[in-house]
Write a protein that holds these residues in place. Sequence first.
Motif, PDB file in Angstrom:
ATOM      1  N   ASP A  65       3.438 -75.593  60.893  1.00  0.00           N
ATOM      2  CA  ASP A  65       3.229 -76.713  60.452  1.00  0.00           C
ATOM      3  C   ASP A  65       1.538 -77.286  60.970  1.00  0.00           C
ATOM      4  O   ASP A  65       0.911 -77.830  60.234  1.00  0.00           O
ATOM      5  N   GLU A  79       2.735 -76.302  66.266  1.00  0.00           N
ATOM      6  CA  GLU A  79       4.059 -77.124  65.518  1.00  0.00           C
ATOM      7  C   GLU A  79       4.816 -76.491  64.423  1.00  0.00           C
ATOM      8  O   GLU A  79       4.079 -75.748  63.643  1.00  0.00           O
ATOM      9  N   THR A  81       8.481 -75.658  61.849  1.00  0.00           N
ATOM     10  CA  THR A  81       9.672 -75.755  61.408  1.00  0.00           C
ATOM     11  C   THR A  81      10.592 -74.710  61.378  1.00  0.00           C
ATOM     12  O   THR A  81      10.063 -73.892  60.641  1.00  0.00           O
ATOM     13  N   THR A  94      17.871 -77.079  60.033  1.00  0.00           N
ATOM     14  CA  THR A  94      16.380 -77.105  59.959  1.00  0.00           C
ATOM     15  C   THR A  94      16.090 -78.086  61.538  1.00  0.00           C
ATOM     16  O   THR A  94      16.538 -79.182  61.478  1.00  0.00           O
ATOM     17  N   TRP A  95      14.924 -77.693  62.185  1.00  0.00           N
ATOM     18  CA  TRP A  95      14.814 -78.344  63.305  1.00  0.00           C
ATOM     19  C   TRP A  95      13.082 -78.086  63.590  1.00  0.00           C
ATOM     20  O   TRP A  95      12.528 -77.081  63.106  1.00  0.00           O
ATOM     21  N   ASN A  96      12.758 -79.043  64.200  1.00  0.00           N
ATOM     22  CA  ASN A  96      11.301 -78.955  64.707  1.00  0.00           C
ATOM     23  C   ASN A  96      10.993 -78.273  66.150  1.00  0.00           C
ATOM     24  O   ASN A  96      11.744 -78.943  66.981  1.00  0.00           O
ATOM     25  N   ASP A 116      13.408 -80.739  68.727  1.00  0.00           N
ATOM     26  CA  ASP A 116      14.025 -82.062  68.290  1.00  0.00           C
ATOM     27  C   ASP A 116      15.483 -81.849  68.600  1.00  0.00           C
ATOM     28  O   ASP A 116      16.297 -81.571  67.369  1.00  0.00           O
TER      29      ASP A 116
END
Length: 129
Positions: A65, A79, A81, A94-96, A116
């Motif tokens: 990202d 960053e 995803t 899904t996680w960041n 996250d």
Amino acid sequence: MKTARELWEAVYAVVDAGNPAGVDEMCHADVEIRTASQRKRGATQLAAMFAQQRGLYGELEIDVDGVIESADGSALSVELTLSGVPKGTGQRLTWNVVETIRADAGRIVSWHAMLDRTGLVQQIRALQG
């Protein structure tokens, strides 16, 4: 001398090729590893972290990202995803994650990966409910 970005890309290349043990040769022997839940040291520990992730999720997808690099190439923050299907389920999560890598003398000296956790735990609870 490889930059932090080149090393980060090489780590993902060997992991994607199914060879997480190949991470060792890109790291300082005493590489510092920090995640949201633990602190460790050692190249084999970083390889084990990637092997564990690959063992937990099928169909793992990674989207970049954003990227910030230091001018001298010694530090990188990415960053991401991530998404994957936990083994034994049919549901994609899904996680960041923000990964910060520092390099010195062509080796990774620190790898920090902060995810996250709250968002991921909420998705896991929804699967169980």
